[in-house]
Scaffold this active site. Structure first.
Site, PDB file in Angstrom:
ATOM      1  N   PHE A 218      35.459  13.209  44.650  1.00 19.43           N
ATOM      2  CA  PHE A 218      36.606  13.660  45.706  1.00 19.43           C
ATOM      3  C   PHE A 218      37.304  12.335  46.464  1.00 19.43           C
ATOM      4  O   PHE A 218      37.652  12.320  47.279  1.00 19.43           O
ATOM      5  CB  PHE A 218      36.050  14.248  46.959  1.00 19.43           C
ATOM      6  CG  PHE A 218      35.011  15.399  46.485  1.00 19.43           C
ATOM      7  CD1 PHE A 218      35.280  16.483  45.672  1.00 19.43           C
ATOM      8  CD2 PHE A 218      33.783  15.195  46.974  1.00 19.43           C
ATOM      9  CE1 PHE A 218      34.379  17.314  45.246  1.00 19.43           C
ATOM     10  CE2 PHE A 218      32.573  16.291  46.519  1.00 19.43           C
ATOM     11  CZ  PHE A 218      33.048  17.083  45.589  1.00 19.43           C
ATOM     12  N   CYS A 219      37.520  11.450  45.240  1.00 13.47           N
ATOM     13  CA  CYS A 219      38.154  10.064  45.858  1.00 13.47           C
ATOM     14  C   CYS A 219      37.707   9.697  46.907  1.00 13.47           C
ATOM     15  O   CYS A 219      38.231   8.985  47.930  1.00 13.47           O
ATOM     16  CB  CYS A 219      39.608  10.485  45.919  1.00 13.47           C
ATOM     17  SG  CYS A 219      40.496  10.982  44.563  1.00 13.47           S
ATOM     18  N   ALA A 220      36.241   9.745  47.183  1.00 12.85           N
ATOM     19  CA  ALA A 220      35.569   9.324  48.379  1.00 12.85           C
ATOM     20  C   ALA A 220      34.075   8.908  47.743  1.00 12.85           C
ATOM     21  O   ALA A 220      33.006   9.278  48.130  1.00 12.85           O
ATOM     22  CB  ALA A 220      35.399  10.184  49.548  1.00 12.85           C
TER      23      ALA A 220
ATOM     24  N   HIS B 261      39.895   7.138  49.297  1.00 15.73           N
ATOM     25  CA  HIS B 261      40.420   5.839  48.851  1.00 15.73           C
ATOM     26  C   HIS B 261      41.763   5.593  49.164  1.00 15.73           C
ATOM     27  O   HIS B 261      42.091   4.469  49.311  1.00 15.73           O
ATOM     28  CB  HIS B 261      40.193   6.081  47.372  1.00 15.73           C
ATOM     29  CG  HIS B 261      38.924   6.048  46.554  1.00 15.73           C
ATOM     30  ND1 HIS B 261      38.793   6.630  45.127  1.00 15.73           N
ATOM     31  CD2 HIS B 261      37.635   6.103  47.017  1.00 15.73           C
ATOM     32  CE1 HIS B 261      37.572   6.698  45.088  1.00 15.73           C
ATOM     33  NE2 HIS B 261      36.676   6.072  46.147  1.00 15.73           N
TER      34      HIS B 261
END
Length: 388
Positions: A340-342, A101
């Site tokens: 995982f911020c993805a 992100h």
């Protein structure tokens, strides 16, 4: 059983412990800690010198060119937000949806072109080529990750950079998950910008860095307005600094910069040993987990693609949160669960490989690990698997 066990930190992708050398350097710098570039007192001069020396060390670490700027930030996210603030208004920015992100979200909506999650390195290169070929923007920036923070897989950075140069575009490298495993050389690889965080490279003292070409950085308004970024202020006008100081307003994180620089020196000195340990820890890990009935590992480019010692997996019939919690409580193993911020990438991987899960577990290994930790992880996952 209630017995004690050595903690296995398999969450290096989130944050690393400090090198002994890093802690020692921070302790020493704390003894003469003072303001940076704010006076001629002894402590201030010593601290200012340490801060600027840290800048030089980081520049060498990433192979910066003589006219590149090294700007200290809070972390990789901060670095990409800084870069987004200086990209010219008429430029287009190309980012893969599979990225973190931090590299997807900072750009202005009218500038951003989000590229699809590729199925292979060749497809990643061809997607960039096609996107740049059809672009009519005056300038272009391609953002590429060095190693996926979800799967650890290495991306074809050199090939993407070559395509970008052919189209006259710039390249920004997200090296947050790369520099602790492999060297980066801006000049040699003809990259324009690189960003990474100290807390991923064994310097968890709150500093990151953006290194790259000076023209966009010097032409843009300061990232932060305040003392240190100014050359002169009057009732009528403000003149801003040129160079790194332009985007480092306020009192900087000196100890973080010192820590980051020392970590870079340690990693650079021990590249061969790090590569050997990565190979030892990562060898066969994916296939060993895949061999457990009910366990599925996930990858962008395929299970045999070259990667850092990282594996993301799901366990049939168990939520990622349950798996990570039981790994900790019952086996002394620290991993991460979630997306995982993805989110785009994790959703795509779980859908592509037919997983019914909405999140996954990631084990990311590094210098605090041993082969015993890997064996313990495999055995623990086998005990949690429904048919293990």
């Amino acid at each position: 059983s209630g017995a004690e066990v050595e903690y296995a930190n398999l969450d290096h992708g989130a944050s690393t412990s400090a090198f002994v050398a890093v802690k020692a350097a921070v302790d020493e710098a704390s003894l003469t800690y003072s303001s940076v570039h704010r006076g001629n007192g002894y402590a201030s001069r010593v601290t200012s010198a340490r801060y600027e020396q840290a800048r030089e060390v980081v520049a060498r670490f990433v192979g910066a060119r003589a006219d590149d700027h090294v700007i200290f930030t809070r972390n990789t996210t901060d670095s990409f937000n800084l870069l987004a603030s200086v990209v010219p208004q008429d430029a287009q920015v190309f980012v893969f949806g599979s990225d973190h992100h931090a590299t997807i979200l900072p750009w202005r909506a009218e500038q951003l072109v989000r590229l699809p999650v590729p199925a292979s390195p060749a497809e990643a290169v061809s997607v960039v080529d096609a996107a740049l070929r059809t672009s009519r923007a005056a300038e272009a920036l391609v953002v590429v990750t060095g190693a996926s923070n979800v799967t650890g897989e290495y991306w074809p950075v050199a090939q993407i950079a070559a395509v970008a140069r052919r189209h006259g575009a710039r390249v920004a490298l997200d090296a947050a998950q790369l520099v602790q495993h492999r060297a980066v050389d801006l000049a040699l690889e003809e990259l324009d910008y690189v960003a990474f965080s100290g807390h991923k490279i064994y310097a968890p003292y709150g500093a990151g860095v953006l290194v790259g070409r000076s023209d966009w950085l010097d032409a843009a308004e300061p990232y932060l307005a305040g003392g240190g970024a100014t050359a002169a202020v009057s009732d009528e006008d403000t003149t801003w600094q040129i160079g790194p100081a332009r985007h480092e307003a306020g009192s900087p994180n000196v100890l973080g910069a010192v820590a980051l620089a020392v970590a870079c020196e340690v990693v650079d000195e021990h590249r061969e040993a790090i590569a050997e340990l990565d190979e030892t820890l990562g060898r066969g890990l994916v296939s060993r987990l895949d061999a457990i009935p009910g366990v599925q590992t996930h990858s962008i480019f395929g299970p045999t693609h070259d990667r850092a010692p990282v594996v993301t997996f799901t366990v049939e019939g168990r939520s990622a949160q349950e798996v990570s919690r039981r790994l900790s409580d019952e086996h002394g193993i620290g991993v991460r669960d979630g997306r995982f911020c993805a989110h785009v990438l994790v959703d795509a991987l779980l859908a592509r490989q037919g997983s019914g899960s909405t999140s996954a577990v990631r084990a990311s290994l590094g210098l605090a690990n041993s082969p015993e930790h890997v064996d313990r992880l495999v055995a623990a996952v086998r005990s949690l698997a429904p048919r293990g």
